[in-house]
Design a protein around this motif. Structure first.
Motif, PDB file in Angstrom:
ATOM      1  N   ASP A  49       1.014  -1.606   0.133  1.00 29.04           N
ATOM      2  CA  ASP A  49      -0.184   0.208   0.043  1.00 29.04           C
ATOM      3  C   ASP A  49       1.201   1.105  -0.022  1.00 29.04           C
ATOM      4  N   ASP A  50       2.377   1.156   1.022  1.00 29.83           N
ATOM      5  CA  ASP A  50       3.122   2.560   0.698  1.00 29.83           C
ATOM      6  C   ASP A  50       3.194   2.628  -0.716  1.00 29.83           C
ATOM      7  N   LEU A  51       3.671   1.450  -1.752  1.00 28.55           N
ATOM      8  CA  LEU A  51       4.048   1.982  -3.068  1.00 28.55           C
ATOM      9  C   LEU A  51       2.956   2.435  -3.945  1.00 28.55           C
ATOM     10  N   PHE A  52       1.582   1.836  -3.903  1.00 25.96           N
ATOM     11  CA  PHE A  52       1.301   2.059  -5.367  1.00 25.96           C
ATOM     12  C   PHE A  52      -0.459   2.404  -4.258  1.00 25.96           C
ATOM     13  N   ASP A  53      -1.146   2.944  -5.275  1.00 24.60           N
ATOM     14  CA  ASP A  53      -1.891   4.114  -4.765  1.00 24.60           C
ATOM     15  C   ASP A  53      -3.160   2.717  -4.213  1.00 24.60           C
ATOM     16  N   ASN A  54      -3.987   2.612  -3.370  1.00 28.56           N
ATOM     17  CA  ASN A  54      -5.379   1.863  -3.117  1.00 28.56           C
ATOM     18  C   ASN A  54      -6.347   1.751  -4.041  1.00 28.56           C
ATOM     19  N   ASP A  55      -5.768   2.498  -5.010  1.00 27.82           N
ATOM     20  CA  ASP A  55      -7.184   2.316  -6.266  1.00 27.82           C
ATOM     21  C   ASP A  55      -6.483   0.797  -7.416  1.00 27.82           C
ATOM     22  N   ILE A  56      -5.515   0.618  -7.157  1.00 27.37           N
ATOM     23  CA  ILE A  56      -4.386  -0.421  -7.336  1.00 27.37           C
ATOM     24  C   ILE A  56      -4.940  -2.042  -6.942  1.00 27.37           C
ATOM     25  N   ASN A  57      -4.587  -1.336  -5.448  1.00 27.03           N
ATOM     26  CA  ASN A  57      -4.914  -3.124  -4.225  1.00 27.03           C
ATOM     27  C   ASN A  57      -6.315  -3.330  -4.443  1.00 27.03           C
ATOM     28  N   ARG A  58      -7.577  -2.219  -5.678  1.00 31.16           N
ATOM     29  CA  ARG A  58      -8.636  -2.945  -5.654  1.00 31.16           C
ATOM     30  C   ARG A  58      -9.131  -3.350  -6.533  1.00 31.16           C
ATOM     31  N   SER A  59      -7.936  -3.321  -7.879  1.00 26.80           N
ATOM     32  CA  SER A  59      -8.391  -3.473  -8.588  1.00 26.80           C
ATOM     33  C   SER A  59      -7.212  -5.439  -8.991  1.00 26.80           C
ATOM     34  N   ARG A  60      -6.484  -5.817  -9.977  1.00 24.63           N
ATOM     35  CA  ARG A  60      -5.667  -6.754 -10.250  1.00 24.63           C
ATOM     36  C   ARG A  60      -4.320  -6.438  -9.887  1.00 24.63           C
ATOM     37  N   GLY A  61      -3.734  -6.038  -9.901  1.00 22.01           N
ATOM     38  CA  GLY A  61      -2.611  -5.595  -9.093  1.00 22.01           C
ATOM     39  C   GLY A  61      -2.218  -4.737  -9.979  1.00 22.01           C
ATOM     40  N   VAL A  62      -0.344  -4.679 -10.762  1.00 19.08           N
ATOM     41  CA  VAL A  62      -0.011  -3.878 -11.877  1.00 19.08           C
ATOM     42  C   VAL A  62       1.072  -5.333 -11.907  1.00 19.08           C
ATOM     43  N   ILE A  63       2.054  -4.333 -13.297  1.00 20.61           N
ATOM     44  CA  ILE A  63       2.441  -5.703 -14.204  1.00 20.61           C
ATOM     45  C   ILE A  63       3.950  -4.230 -13.865  1.00 20.61           C
ATOM     46  N   ILE A  64       4.968  -5.280 -13.440  1.00 21.07           N
ATOM     47  CA  ILE A  64       6.842  -4.474 -13.586  1.00 21.07           C
ATOM     48  C   ILE A  64       7.338  -5.200 -14.477  1.00 21.07           C
ATOM     49  N   PRO A  65       8.077  -4.513 -14.865  1.00 23.37           N
ATOM     50  CA  PRO A  65       8.721  -4.376 -16.545  1.00 23.37           C
ATOM     51  C   PRO A  65       9.926  -5.478 -15.929  1.00 23.37           C
ATOM     52  N   TYR A  66      10.177  -7.325 -16.536  1.00 26.44           N
ATOM     53  CA  TYR A  66      10.906  -7.895 -16.182  1.00 26.44           C
ATOM     54  C   TYR A  66      12.229  -7.819 -16.656  1.00 26.44           C
ATOM     55  N   ARG A  67      12.467  -6.319 -16.890  1.00 26.43           N
ATOM     56  CA  ARG A  67      14.328  -5.447 -16.446  1.00 26.43           C
ATOM     57  C   ARG A  67      13.863  -5.140 -15.292  1.00 26.43           C
ATOM     58  N   TRP A  68      13.834  -5.373 -14.478  1.00 27.06           N
ATOM     59  CA  TRP A  68      13.261  -4.213 -13.570  1.00 27.06           C
ATOM     60  C   TRP A  68      13.937  -6.192 -11.888  1.00 27.06           C
ATOM     61  N   ILE A  69      14.280  -7.113 -12.843  1.00 30.81           N
ATOM     62  CA  ILE A  69      14.410  -7.858 -12.039  1.00 30.81           C
ATOM     63  C   ILE A  69      15.771  -8.045 -11.749  1.00 30.81           C
ATOM     64  N   GLN A  70      16.107  -7.889 -10.244  1.00 30.43           N
ATOM     65  CA  GLN A  70      17.713  -8.233 -10.425  1.00 30.43           C
ATOM     66  C   GLN A  70      18.353  -9.335  -9.892  1.00 30.43           C
ATOM     67  N   ALA A  71      17.396 -10.411  -9.330  1.00 29.80           N
ATOM     68  CA  ALA A  71      17.682 -11.753  -8.676  1.00 29.80           C
ATOM     69  C   ALA A  71      16.305 -12.297  -8.693  1.00 29.80           C
ATOM     70  N   VAL A  72      16.244 -14.002  -8.761  1.00 36.20           N
ATOM     71  CA  VAL A  72      15.997 -15.002  -8.395  1.00 36.20           C
ATOM     72  C   VAL A  72      15.755 -16.062  -7.255  1.00 36.20           C
ATOM     73  N   GLY A  73      14.996 -16.330  -6.887  1.00 40.57           N
ATOM     74  CA  GLY A  73      15.100 -17.381  -5.898  1.00 40.57           C
ATOM     75  C   GLY A  73      13.851 -17.937  -4.881  1.00 40.57           C
ATOM     76  N   ASP A  74      14.814 -17.752  -3.289  1.00 42.68           N
ATOM     77  CA  ASP A  74      13.056 -17.939  -2.992  1.00 42.68           C
ATOM     78  C   ASP A  74      12.384 -16.731  -2.929  1.00 42.68           C
ATOM     79  N   ILE A  75      12.726 -15.353  -3.354  1.00 38.03           N
ATOM     80  CA  ILE A  75      12.131 -14.591  -3.422  1.00 38.03           C
ATOM     81  C   ILE A  75      12.512 -13.637  -4.935  1.00 38.03           C
ATOM     82  N   VAL A  76      11.563 -12.442  -5.380  1.00 36.68           N
ATOM     83  CA  VAL A  76      11.972 -12.066  -6.623  1.00 36.68           C
ATOM     84  C   VAL A  76      12.995 -10.841  -5.847  1.00 36.68           C
TER      85      VAL A  76
END
Length: 99
Positions: A49-76
């Motif tokens: 909620d601190d990063l995204f507007d509440n309207d986004i939380n009521r909708s389906r969510g957000v899509i972030i670009p894959y190029r922003w990914i730094q690492a993948v393991g047990d978490i992203v």
């Protein structure tokens, strides 16, 4: 270390954090460019909620670009650009003038 390729569906349900440790959301789905046969984005739900507007939380969510990914393991782990976008001082200033 196991270098076998993993299915991209292994990303689903992983928690996503910025590289500075701030929770961003949970991976719900993937955006795929079928012509290029590559993942182009992560669809997140249960977003911070601190990063995204509440309207986004009521909708389906957000899509972030894959190029922003730094690492993948047990978490992203994604670039902290997501925090900088949400803390954009010009955006905050523009919102003050609209009220």
């Amino acid at each position: 270390m196991n270098n076998e390729p993993q299915e991209i569906t292994a990303l689903v349900d992983l928690d996503v954090y910025s590289n500075s440790g701030v929770y961003v959301g949970k991976v719900e789905d993937l955006r795929i460019d079928s012509g290029a046969n590559q993942v182009t984005g992560l669809a997140l739900h249960r977003v911070n909620d601190d990063l995204f507007d509440n309207d986004i939380n009521r909708s389906r969510g957000v899509i972030i670009p894959y190029r922003w990914i730094q690492a993948v393991g047990d978490i992203v782990i994604v670039s902290d650009v997501i925090e900088r976008v949400s803390d954009d001082p010009e955006e905050a200033e523009g919102n003050e003038h609209q009220n």
